[in-house]
Design a protein around this motif. Sequence first.
Motif, PDB file in Angstrom:
ATOM      1  N   GLN A  27       0.827  -1.219   0.000  1.00 13.14           N
ATOM      2  CA  GLN A  27       0.000   0.000   0.000  1.00 13.14           C
ATOM      3  C   GLN A  27       0.858   1.265   0.000  1.00 13.14           C
ATOM      4  OE1 GLN A  27      -1.462  -2.254   2.876  1.00 13.14           O
ATOM      5  NE2 GLN A  27      -2.267  -3.251   1.045  1.00 13.14           N
ATOM      6  N   ALA A  28       1.926   1.218  -0.780  1.00  9.45           N
ATOM      7  CA  ALA A  28       2.803   2.393  -0.877  1.00  9.45           C
ATOM      8  C   ALA A  28       2.232   3.366  -1.898  1.00  9.45           C
ATOM      9  CB  ALA A  28       4.204   1.959  -1.296  1.00  9.45           C
ATOM     10  N   ILE A  29       2.525   4.653  -1.715  1.00 12.41           N
ATOM     11  CA  ILE A  29       2.172   5.654  -2.727  1.00 12.41           C
ATOM     12  C   ILE A  29       3.102   5.397  -3.909  1.00 12.41           C
ATOM     13  CG2 ILE A  29       2.162   8.132  -3.242  1.00 12.41           C
ATOM     14  CD1 ILE A  29       0.123   7.496  -1.125  1.00 12.41           C
ATOM     15  N   LEU A 337      12.317   2.200   0.834  1.00 15.50           N
ATOM     16  CA  LEU A 337      11.379   3.318   0.705  1.00 15.50           C
ATOM     17  C   LEU A 337       9.945   2.796   0.501  1.00 15.50           C
ATOM     18  CD1 LEU A 337      11.843   6.451   0.590  1.00 15.50           C
ATOM     19  CD2 LEU A 337      11.498   6.255  -1.870  1.00 15.50           C
ATOM     20  N   THR A 338       9.812   1.763  -0.314  1.00 15.10           N
ATOM     21  CA  THR A 338       8.483   1.219  -0.613  1.00 15.10           C
ATOM     22  C   THR A 338       7.911   0.480   0.595  1.00 15.10           C
ATOM     23  OG1 THR A 338       9.213   0.928  -2.898  1.00 15.10           O
ATOM     24  CG2 THR A 338       7.183  -0.185  -2.274  1.00 15.10           C
ATOM     25  N   THR A 339       8.720  -0.375   1.194  1.00 12.27           N
ATOM     26  CA  THR A 339       8.179  -1.254   2.236  1.00 12.27           C
ATOM     27  C   THR A 339       8.146  -0.580   3.612  1.00 12.27           C
ATOM     28  OG1 THR A 339      10.356  -2.234   2.637  1.00 12.27           O
ATOM     29  CG2 THR A 339       8.969  -3.336   1.017  1.00 12.27           C
ATOM     30  N   ALA A 344       6.829   4.433  -3.261  1.00 15.92           N
ATOM     31  CA  ALA A 344       7.601   3.643  -4.232  1.00 15.92           C
ATOM     32  C   ALA A 344       8.313   4.564  -5.222  1.00 15.92           C
ATOM     33  CB  ALA A 344       6.685   2.687  -4.985  1.00 15.92           C
ATOM     34  N   ALA A 345       9.562   4.234  -5.527  1.00 12.94           N
ATOM     35  CA  ALA A 345      10.344   4.935  -6.562  1.00 12.94           C
ATOM     36  C   ALA A 345      11.002   3.856  -7.415  1.00 12.94           C
ATOM     37  CB  ALA A 345      11.386   5.831  -5.919  1.00 12.94           C
ATOM     38  N   ILE A 346      11.590   4.268  -8.526  1.00 17.72           N
ATOM     39  CA  ILE A 346      12.226   3.294  -9.426  1.00 17.72           C
ATOM     40  C   ILE A 346      13.748   3.319  -9.230  1.00 17.72           C
ATOM     41  CG2 ILE A 346      12.735   2.793 -11.884  1.00 17.72           C
ATOM     42  CD1 ILE A 346       9.870   2.083 -11.326  1.00 17.72           C
ATOM     43  N   ARG A 379       4.785  11.125   4.064  1.00 16.02           N
ATOM     44  CA  ARG A 379       5.490   9.866   4.380  1.00 16.02           C
ATOM     45  C   ARG A 379       7.003  10.020   4.244  1.00 16.02           C
ATOM     46  NH1 ARG A 379       1.859   4.866   1.984  1.00 16.02           N
ATOM     47  NH2 ARG A 379      -0.136   5.571   2.807  1.00 16.02           N
ATOM     48  N   LEU A 380       7.428  10.814   3.260  1.00 16.73           N
ATOM     49  CA  LEU A 380       8.881  10.977   3.056  1.00 16.73           C
ATOM     50  C   LEU A 380       9.558  11.596   4.283  1.00 16.73           C
ATOM     51  CD1 LEU A 380       9.008  12.088  -0.703  1.00 16.73           C
ATOM     52  CD2 LEU A 380       9.997   9.984   0.257  1.00 16.73           C
TER      53      LEU A 380
END
Length: 386
Positions: A27-29, A337-339, A344-346, A379-380
């Motif tokens: 459920q990450a942005i 970052l995602t978990t 989420a980022a790439i 969140r960041l």
Amino acid sequence: MSYMAQRVAGFGTTIFTEMTALANQHQAINLGQGFPDFAAPDFIKKAAVAAIEADVNQYAPANGRPALRQAIAQKTGTFYGIEANPDTEITILHGATEAIFATILGLVNPGDEVIVFEPFYDSYVPAIQMAGGIPRFYTLRPPEWQIDAAELATLFNANTKLIIINTPHNPTGKRFTQAELGQIAQLCQQHDVLAMTDEVYEHLVFDGKQHHTLANLPGMAERTVMISSLGKTFSVTGWKVGWTIAPPEITKAIFRAHQFMTFCGAAPLQEAAVTAVSQPTSFYTELTDFYARKRDFLLDALNSAGLTPIVPSGTYFVMVDISHLGFANDVAFCRYLTTEVGVAAIPPSAFYHNPADGAGLARFAFCKEEKTLAEAAKRLQRLKTG
Ligand code: PMP
Ligand code: GLN
């Protein structure tokens, strides 16, 4: 024994699919995969519904519906002063992705070399490899991502067939300057090399700067394949309506590959695309302002979380320097970052032939609603306490 053909055995799952799955699981942005999370413009949706209801539901001509080729010719004339013949120089394909693949399959022979700037959009190298070509890489270095003409010249030789230029550039946000395009044009002519320009972000250039197109440089229209698509400009990444503009001989080569890949794209969406590409220029100005605000919001959010963003001139992506944060690499950072942070980022190492070159970077997308970006910003902040 594996049934998988050698030509695809080396390909993993794309990083976009992987990170979107991880984002959904936690459920990450999702500031990873570049797709708008807001509604597409009403006019384009209504045009698609109208086309389906008017029974534009059978095959389009293999090179695309004439009205769309005509509208693209008109738009290309308005924006770049380029006169393209809609019958012999324009082909409609199933998104820029098919345009890239058909161009490479139509032009590259086994053993031909293709120059690619890295970080690269992830479909270029597999397309080159499936054609039997050999990718040769020019590495763009942060934070300026500038080209050194002498270094680039070392990649050109008698086997070079094609150079791929993506401007504005995903994932760096770099806009190729007129001077850089001039250097590329000179090398292409000197070595009789063709160019493929991926311009899907042509209308996302910020700070009052201008998008420059290689085909406009003297001597280049006759050796350039210009590619663009509807996805980014009209917030319909799922529609997959793209096109190539190239001189007749090159268009023939692209067409031959395309006719046996898909034959044609989705007819009603091509019909709706006529309404899209016929928008007045004010549509594009508003689009740039809309995205410039989102870019600035995300830049503030990243800065305030203690990250170091590299300001993009175009696209809807921001690269961030993460090299000082103490993570093993970009994949470890993006997973954390995602978990753990819920954003989420790439990891850009997927866009380099030597993954270590992308290990100190992360890519964030800002093609998201205000409230999505605001939640990501909140969140960041956890990064500061984590
Ligand atoms: N090139 C670049 C640089 C892109 O970012 C994208 C978007 N995914 C594409 C090509 C593919 O565009 P399309 O969705 O029209 O196939
Ligand atoms: N172009 C989009 C990006 O770079 C996604 C492409 C895809 O999902 N294949 O994020």
